[in-house]
Write a protein that holds these residues in place. Sequence first.
Motif, mmCIF file in Angstrom:
data_model
loop_
_atom_site.group_PDB
_atom_site.id
_atom_site.type_symbol
_atom_site.label_atom_id
_atom_site.label_comp_id
_atom_site.label_asym_id
_atom_site.label_seq_id
_atom_site.Cartn_x
_atom_site.Cartn_y
_atom_site.Cartn_z
ATOM 1 N N GLN A 84 0.826 -1.203 0.000
ATOM 2 C CA GLN A 84 0.000 0.000 0.000
ATOM 3 C C GLN A 84 0.863 1.257 0.000
ATOM 4 O O GLN A 84 0.546 2.248 -0.687
ATOM 5 C CB GLN A 84 -0.931 -0.004 1.220
ATOM 6 C CG GLN A 84 -1.987 -1.089 1.193
ATOM 7 C CD GLN A 84 -2.949 -0.936 0.016
ATOM 8 O OE1 GLN A 84 -3.420 0.155 -0.271
ATOM 9 N NE2 GLN A 84 -3.240 -2.041 -0.662
ATOM 10 N N THR A 85 1.949 1.213 0.753
ATOM 11 C CA THR A 85 2.851 2.369 0.796
ATOM 12 C C THR A 85 3.571 2.547 -0.531
ATOM 13 O O THR A 85 3.717 3.675 -1.026
ATOM 14 C CB THR A 85 3.870 2.207 1.938
ATOM 15 O OG1 THR A 85 3.173 2.050 3.171
ATOM 16 C CG2 THR A 85 4.793 3.416 2.029
ATOM 17 N N MET A 86 4.005 1.443 -1.120
ATOM 18 C CA MET A 86 4.664 1.539 -2.423
ATOM 19 C C MET A 86 3.682 1.989 -3.493
ATOM 20 O O MET A 86 4.043 2.757 -4.396
ATOM 21 C CB MET A 86 5.309 0.207 -2.794
ATOM 22 C CG MET A 86 6.089 0.241 -4.110
ATOM 23 S SD MET A 86 7.453 1.419 -4.130
ATOM 24 C CE MET A 86 8.824 0.363 -3.644
ATOM 25 N N ASP A 87 2.435 1.545 -3.401
ATOM 26 C CA ASP A 87 1.396 2.041 -4.315
ATOM 27 C C ASP A 87 1.306 3.566 -4.233
ATOM 28 O O ASP A 87 1.265 4.265 -5.246
ATOM 29 C CB ASP A 87 0.030 1.453 -3.955
ATOM 30 C CG ASP A 87 -0.151 0.022 -4.438
ATOM 31 O OD1 ASP A 87 0.737 -0.486 -5.154
ATOM 32 O OD2 ASP A 87 -1.178 -0.579 -4.096
ATOM 33 N N ALA A 88 1.243 4.060 -2.993
ATOM 34 C CA ALA A 88 1.108 5.499 -2.794
ATOM 35 C C ALA A 88 2.337 6.247 -3.291
ATOM 36 O O ALA A 88 2.214 7.336 -3.877
ATOM 37 C CB ALA A 88 0.875 5.792 -1.311
ATOM 38 N N TRP A 89 3.509 5.672 -3.081
ATOM 39 C CA TRP A 89 4.737 6.334 -3.553
ATOM 40 C C TRP A 89 4.795 6.355 -5.074
ATOM 41 O O TRP A 89 5.125 7.375 -5.685
ATOM 42 C CB TRP A 89 5.971 5.642 -2.982
ATOM 43 C CG TRP A 89 7.248 6.110 -3.634
ATOM 44 C CD1 TRP A 89 8.107 5.367 -4.401
ATOM 45 C CD2 TRP A 89 7.799 7.431 -3.589
ATOM 46 N NE1 TRP A 89 9.144 6.134 -4.840
ATOM 47 C CE2 TRP A 89 8.989 7.404 -4.360
ATOM 48 C CE3 TRP A 89 7.414 8.619 -2.996
ATOM 49 C CZ2 TRP A 89 9.797 8.535 -4.535
ATOM 50 C CZ3 TRP A 89 8.205 9.757 -3.175
ATOM 51 C CH2 TRP A 89 9.382 9.702 -3.932
ATOM 52 N N GLN A 90 4.466 5.237 -5.709
ATOM 53 C CA GLN A 90 4.497 5.188 -7.165
ATOM 54 C C GLN A 90 3.486 6.167 -7.768
ATOM 55 O O GLN A 90 3.688 6.675 -8.862
ATOM 56 C CB GLN A 90 4.200 3.761 -7.654
ATOM 57 C CG GLN A 90 5.286 2.744 -7.331
ATOM 58 C CD GLN A 90 6.591 3.007 -8.049
ATOM 59 O OE1 GLN A 90 6.613 3.497 -9.163
ATOM 60 N NE2 GLN A 90 7.703 2.679 -7.400
#
Length: 363
Positions: free
Chosen positions: A85-91
């Motif tokens: 979820q965090t990587m989704d938000a960063w991307q």
Amino acid sequence: MNSVSKSLWPLLLGISLLFTTFGLLKAAPSAQQWQSLNHSLVEEHILPRYRMLQNSSARLAASTQALCLQPELRQLEQVQSDFHQTMDAWQAVQHIQFGPIETLMRNFSMQFWPDRKNLIGKQLSQLLQAQDPHTLSVGYLYKASIGVKGLPALERLLFSGTLADVENNSYRCQLSQTIAAYIAENSLATLTEWSDDYSHSIARAGSNESDYESHQEAAVDMMKSLVEPIEAIRDQKILRPLNDGGQVRPRRTESWRSQRSLRNIQLNIASLKDLYSGTTNSLDSLLREQGRAPQADNISILFNSIEAQLTTVQAPLVDRLSQAETVKQLLQISNALQQLDRELSTEMITLDIQLGFNSRDGD
């Protein structure tokens, strides 16, 4: 007026009207148009994405802490889910490479990639071997190398081991917890600085309260965030693993350990498409106001086509990259990205936007 002049008058009038109309179509947008565009992009595109990053990274920090207190498989799976979820938000906000994200090199601290010299692997190994308790603080990470304090380092710790590594190596889990806390702290600081100061500077461009001399100058950073990432996606996330027609290098793909290389690209394209046309005042609508509707249509068609092509590629890329069909699909997407880059760059010229030096050159 003689008969010759009378006969030429309709022609001259038509030519005059043609040039007048052409001039209007080619006129650069007004300061008000740029101000409206910038406002929409900040309020509807940038700030919501940083809020998502802050919220997801806070959950990741909390679940990582819980894992270290109670190392169970269920909790490890929760941490891995929160990482995604965090990587989704960063991307989804990775393309914004100006403003507070540049402070203290937060952009590279969040994700140091590509790591051509395996800096992350070498430096993480040193920390894991030494197990120095002084390194288990967020304060230490502020002074540490960018290789050991971002999402790629955390990915290695969470997806390259097993539950036994968490159970039997408290230092490894505590280091994961520290990195997650650092990511959350930087995400909060970036959002706060955008909300409190930087958005105001953009809104007040041209005044003494802003670092920008005009609304158009502020728009340059916005437009760079749209155009420059296309080349980065193409060159680093697609072509680099394909190795220029040589033997493919699957481990050059982004986030291959967590098997989300393709998802990253999909999120990148979706975010750029939203930056182009997803806000109340958008670049798409601005181009149409400037008489560039056919060109705006072409850009939208390219975005839709690239998104559709990406859905046909099978994941994970780290496993599928060795298949000829996957390589063919990625090369077609690469060509479409190159065309999209050309189309957008051309429209920057028509809007009198000088992108200048590409901040991603040399990556």
